[in-house]
Design a protein around this motif. Structure first.
Motif, PDB file in Angstrom:
ATOM      1  N   ASP A  11     -13.983 -17.093 -15.187  1.00  0.00           N
ATOM      2  CA  ASP A  11     -13.834 -17.814 -13.872  1.00  0.00           C
ATOM      3  C   ASP A  11     -12.517 -17.866 -13.498  1.00  0.00           C
ATOM      4  O   ASP A  11     -11.721 -17.684 -13.998  1.00  0.00           O
ATOM      5  N   ASP A  13     -10.694 -20.532 -13.379  1.00  0.00           N
ATOM      6  CA  ASP A  13      -9.937 -21.472 -14.226  1.00  0.00           C
ATOM      7  C   ASP A  13      -9.855 -20.998 -15.551  1.00  0.00           C
ATOM      8  O   ASP A  13      -9.238 -21.608 -16.609  1.00  0.00           O
ATOM      9  N   PHE A  15     -12.273 -19.855 -17.690  1.00  0.00           N
ATOM     10  CA  PHE A  15     -13.219 -20.067 -18.592  1.00  0.00           C
ATOM     11  C   PHE A  15     -14.138 -19.025 -18.557  1.00  0.00           C
ATOM     12  O   PHE A  15     -14.299 -18.403 -17.797  1.00  0.00           O
ATOM     13  N   LYS A  17     -17.576 -17.057 -18.332  1.00  0.00           N
ATOM     14  CA  LYS A  17     -18.869 -17.491 -17.510  1.00  0.00           C
ATOM     15  C   LYS A  17     -19.902 -17.085 -18.431  1.00  0.00           C
ATOM     16  O   LYS A  17     -20.168 -16.044 -18.826  1.00  0.00           O
ATOM     17  N   GLU A  82     -19.695 -27.605 -19.091  1.00  0.00           N
ATOM     18  CA  GLU A  82     -18.441 -27.067 -19.616  1.00  0.00           C
ATOM     19  C   GLU A  82     -18.422 -27.211 -20.977  1.00  0.00           C
ATOM     20  O   GLU A  82     -18.621 -28.506 -21.608  1.00  0.00           O
ATOM     21  N   ASN A  83     -17.955 -26.523 -21.695  1.00  0.00           N
ATOM     22  CA  ASN A  83     -17.720 -26.654 -23.223  1.00  0.00           C
ATOM     23  C   ASN A  83     -16.000 -26.475 -23.434  1.00  0.00           C
ATOM     24  O   ASN A  83     -15.755 -25.188 -23.491  1.00  0.00           O
ATOM     25  N   SER A  84     -15.245 -27.415 -23.270  1.00  0.00           N
ATOM     26  CA  SER A  84     -13.854 -27.118 -23.418  1.00  0.00           C
ATOM     27  C   SER A  84     -13.278 -26.775 -24.972  1.00  0.00           C
ATOM     28  O   SER A  84     -12.309 -25.961 -24.770  1.00  0.00           O
ATOM     29  N   HIS A  88     -15.905 -22.231 -22.297  1.00  0.00           N
ATOM     30  CA  HIS A  88     -16.609 -21.689 -21.690  1.00  0.00           C
ATOM     31  C   HIS A  88     -17.535 -22.677 -20.836  1.00  0.00           C
ATOM     32  O   HIS A  88     -17.500 -23.625 -21.156  1.00  0.00           O
ATOM     33  N   ARG A  89     -18.168 -21.985 -19.687  1.00  0.00           N
ATOM     34  CA  ARG A  89     -18.834 -22.876 -18.577  1.00  0.00           C
ATOM     35  C   ARG A  89     -20.206 -22.023 -18.588  1.00  0.00           C
ATOM     36  O   ARG A  89     -20.064 -20.763 -18.290  1.00  0.00           O
ATOM     37  N   THR A  90     -21.603 -22.915 -18.710  1.00  0.00           N
ATOM     38  CA  THR A  90     -22.728 -22.168 -18.762  1.00  0.00           C
ATOM     39  C   THR A  90     -23.499 -22.657 -17.560  1.00  0.00           C
ATOM     40  O   THR A  90     -24.005 -24.126 -17.480  1.00  0.00           O
ATOM     41  N   HIS A 170     -20.871 -34.392 -21.969  1.00  0.00           N
ATOM     42  CA  HIS A 170     -20.666 -32.978 -21.190  1.00  0.00           C
ATOM     43  C   HIS A 170     -21.537 -33.078 -20.009  1.00  0.00           C
ATOM     44  O   HIS A 170     -22.607 -32.414 -19.890  1.00  0.00           O
ATOM     45  N   SER A 173     -21.489 -29.834 -13.457  1.00  0.00           N
ATOM     46  CA  SER A 173     -21.224 -29.664 -12.334  1.00  0.00           C
ATOM     47  C   SER A 173     -22.312 -29.080 -11.315  1.00  0.00           C
ATOM     48  O   SER A 173     -23.260 -28.728 -11.899  1.00  0.00           O
TER      49      SER A 173
END
Length: 245
Positions: A11, A13, A15, A17, A82-84, A88-90, A170, A173
């Protein structure tokens, strides 16, 4: 494809996707989990990377078909988690299972190897076929908490008696590609009626101004604060602008 490494999609940022589905039964009392590739005793929520030019909801449907061998009706999106630590962001959706296939892509044993030609970079890994199993919501949350805390956090959102005072580290968004439904027809009609009313009101005020100008054309027009043509015109514009907002 299970015989090759998929290209990652990022994405804005940076991360990766991802998309996943919480596969549930009709009344959302049970959830279907699949075994991990590396440890068949560990359970995960089916999901994976979003491919280039692929919408997250379509990726979620594709992933559960490949990993869990199920099809169904895609429901609401719970959010983007988000898993920093993993970068990744799921996008997580709820899917009501309608069909369970006897065999599916990742139920088979397969071997993955690198695509590099240099001997030092080459590797070969044997993956066992995935299993799937139905759990109660409470048990699924416990199973995932052992090694997938982020997944555990979003499955816990489906618990009917979830303790809302519990802190979820967690938090999600808003979902991607969310479609805003059109306003009701009655709202559209009311808006159009109001626009016509405002136009008629403006036309009447303009006619009043013209009549005043005609009546005073033989002499100097009187000017009182807030009653000039310019002021009235500005008043109309301001009223229309307020109506638009």
């Amino acid at each position: 494809m299970t015989d090759m490494v998929k290209a990652r999609n990022y994405d804005e940022d940076g991360f990766v996707k991802r998309a996943a589905c919480i596969c549930v039964n009709e009344d959302e009392t049970q959830v279907l989990l699949v075994s991990s590739r590396r440890d068949s005793e560990l359970w995960i929520v089916p999901g994976g990377g979003v491919e280039p030019n692929e919408l997250p909801d379509m990726a979620a449907i594709r992933e559960v078909r490949e990993e869990a061998g199920v099809c169904g009706m895609l429901g609401r999106c719970l959010g983007v988690f988000e898993n920093s630590e993993r970068g990744h962001r799921t996008s997580v959706y709820v899917l009501v299972v309608k069909e369970e296939m006897e065999e599916w892509d990742e139920s088979k044993v397969f071997e993955m190897q690198s695509v590099g030609k240099h001997p030092i970079l080459q590797w070969r890994t044997l993956f066992t076929g995935r299993k799937r199993k139905w759990f109660s919501m409470e048990e699924a949350v416990k199973q995932l908490a052992k090694h997938k805390p982020v997944q555990s956090s979003y499955v816990s959102l489906l618990l009917p008696d979830r303790d809302h005072t519990t802190t979820i580290t967690h938090s999600p968004s808003s979902c991607q590609n969310t479609i805003t439904p059109p306003p009701p027809l009655s709202t559209i009609i009311d808006h159009q009626v109001e626009m016509v009313r405002q136009m008629e009101l403006g036309s009447e005020m303009e006619n009043d101004i013209k009549e005043d100008d005609t009546a005073e054309s033989d002499g100097e027009p009187s000017k009182s604060p807030g009653s000039s043509q310019e002021d009235l015109s500005n008043g109309i514009v301001a009223e229309d602008a307020a109506a638009d907002t």
